[in-house]
Design a protein around this motif. Structure first.
Motif, PDB file in Angstrom:
ATOM      1  N   LEU A 115     -19.634  46.672 -14.876  1.00  0.00           N
ATOM      2  CA  LEU A 115     -18.746  45.869 -14.452  1.00  0.00           C
ATOM      3  C   LEU A 115     -19.291  45.050 -12.874  1.00  0.00           C
ATOM      4  CD1 LEU A 115     -15.970  48.772 -13.923  1.00  0.00           C
ATOM      5  CD2 LEU A 115     -16.494  47.111 -16.008  1.00  0.00           C
ATOM      6  N   ASP A 116     -19.417  43.702 -13.264  1.00  0.00           N
ATOM      7  CA  ASP A 116     -20.033  43.056 -12.314  1.00  0.00           C
ATOM      8  C   ASP A 116     -19.299  41.838 -11.982  1.00  0.00           C
ATOM      9  OD1 ASP A 116     -22.419  41.899 -10.818  1.00  0.00           O
ATOM     10  OD2 ASP A 116     -23.021  40.910 -12.482  1.00  0.00           O
ATOM     11  N   ARG A 117     -18.644  41.586 -10.793  1.00  0.00           N
ATOM     12  CA  ARG A 117     -17.695  40.851 -10.263  1.00  0.00           C
ATOM     13  C   ARG A 117     -16.750  40.720 -11.429  1.00  0.00           C
ATOM     14  NH1 ARG A 117     -22.957  39.602  -8.980  1.00  0.00           N
ATOM     15  NH2 ARG A 117     -23.362  39.468  -6.770  1.00  0.00           N
ATOM     16  N   TYR A 118     -16.649  39.481 -11.824  1.00  0.00           N
ATOM     17  CA  TYR A 118     -15.501  39.185 -12.954  1.00  0.00           C
ATOM     18  C   TYR A 118     -15.967  39.510 -14.569  1.00  0.00           C
ATOM     19  CZ  TYR A 118     -13.129  37.318  -8.821  1.00  0.00           C
ATOM     20  OH  TYR A 118     -12.730  37.315  -7.468  1.00  0.00           O
ATOM     21  N   ARG A 119     -17.008  40.099 -14.525  1.00  0.00           N
ATOM     22  CA  ARG A 119     -17.856  40.198 -15.822  1.00  0.00           C
ATOM     23  C   ARG A 119     -17.589  41.600 -16.382  1.00  0.00           C
ATOM     24  NH1 ARG A 119     -23.596  38.028 -15.923  1.00  0.00           N
ATOM     25  NH2 ARG A 119     -23.616  39.519 -14.054  1.00  0.00           N
TER      26      ARG A 119
ATOM     27  N   CYS B 244     -18.163  53.775 -16.823  1.00  0.00           N
ATOM     28  CA  CYS B 244     -18.214  52.553 -16.002  1.00  0.00           C
ATOM     29  C   CYS B 244     -19.158  52.444 -14.945  1.00  0.00           C
ATOM     30  CB  CYS B 244     -16.957  52.283 -15.829  1.00  0.00           C
ATOM     31  SG  CYS B 244     -15.748  51.917 -17.131  1.00  0.00           S
ATOM     32  N   ILE B 245     -20.018  51.325 -14.875  1.00  0.00           N
ATOM     33  CA  ILE B 245     -20.821  51.342 -13.773  1.00  0.00           C
ATOM     34  C   ILE B 245     -20.537  50.005 -13.103  1.00  0.00           C
ATOM     35  CG2 ILE B 245     -23.178  51.470 -12.717  1.00  0.00           C
ATOM     36  CD1 ILE B 245     -23.970  52.735 -15.509  1.00  0.00           C
ATOM     37  N   SER B 246     -20.141  50.186 -11.863  1.00  0.00           N
ATOM     38  CA  SER B 246     -19.627  48.829 -11.115  1.00  0.00           C
ATOM     39  C   SER B 246     -20.870  48.354 -10.107  1.00  0.00           C
ATOM     40  CB  SER B 246     -18.418  49.007 -10.542  1.00  0.00           C
ATOM     41  OG  SER B 246     -17.776  47.809  -9.904  1.00  0.00           O
TER      42      SER B 246
END
Length: 207
Positions: A169-173, A14-16
């Protein structure tokens, strides 16, 4: 209870693009925990953040499952010091020995976010990943969490290719990719985002 999530692979990354708060976990992390607990797997969170106080916020609907799992030690938090951490740190080595010798079904979240933020590269985490996967048999499922940064492209590519699936994981996406088929697309998205973030932060310094 329905906790189904596309986390059937054993090696998940997981990369945020932003820091994750434990009281507002992305779906993939939340379901990774709850699905494991619901199936009576042992769930271990390896982190430098004492986040146990906000456990009920992981999912208020299933707080009894979380508290009961803590009580019987099916859900565990292993806390390490990010300032002195390396691939030979005692906490890390002890957990590796535990999963290497365990016959239980175990899910482990490896939270390396603070480390990559402090050192600015992926090399140390890459060394850790090699040890983690070498100690993990078929009953161990690993999920590694890191912050997106402007890494060395080739090192980052080799790092990502060690996993079965990547979740961005990009903001709410939340977007997931199969590593073997879509690694170039993943890297392009992540590096473009990191470079844009760096430019924006640089501009703020001169305002």
């Amino acid at each position: 209870m329905n906790f189904k999530c596309d986390v059937k692979d054993d090696k998940l990354l997981c990369i945020s693009t932003e820091d994750i708060k434990f009281n507002n976990l992305p779906k993939v992390l939340k379901k990774f925990i709850l699905e494991g607990l619901n199936n009576e797997y042992e769930v271990i969170v390896f982190t430098d953040d004492a986040i146990c106080e906000n456990l009920e916020k992981v999912s208020y609907e299933y707080k009894d499952l979380i508290y009961n799992s803590l009580r019987v030690k099916r859900l565990k938090f292993e806390i390490y010091n990010s300032l002195s951490f390396n691939e030979n740190s005692l906490e890390f080595t002890e957990l590796l020995n535990y999963i290497n010798n365990s016959n239980f079904n175990i899910r482990v979240i490896w939270d390396f976010n603070s480390i990559v933020k402090s050192i600015g590269n992926i090399e140390l985490i890459d060394k850790c990943i090699k040890k983690i996967f070498s100690c993990s048999n078929k009953n161990i499922k690993n999920l590694v969490y890191v912050k997106n940064m402007s890494y060395n492209f080739n090192l980052f590519k080799d790092f990502c290719k060690k996993f079965d699936k990547i979740f961005i994981l990009d903001r709410y996406r939340e977007i997931n990719f199969s590593v073997n088929e879509e690694i170039e697309k993943v890297l392009w998205i992540l590096q473009s985002n990191a470079q844009l973030e760096y430019k924006n932060s640089t501009l703020l310094l001169f305002e």
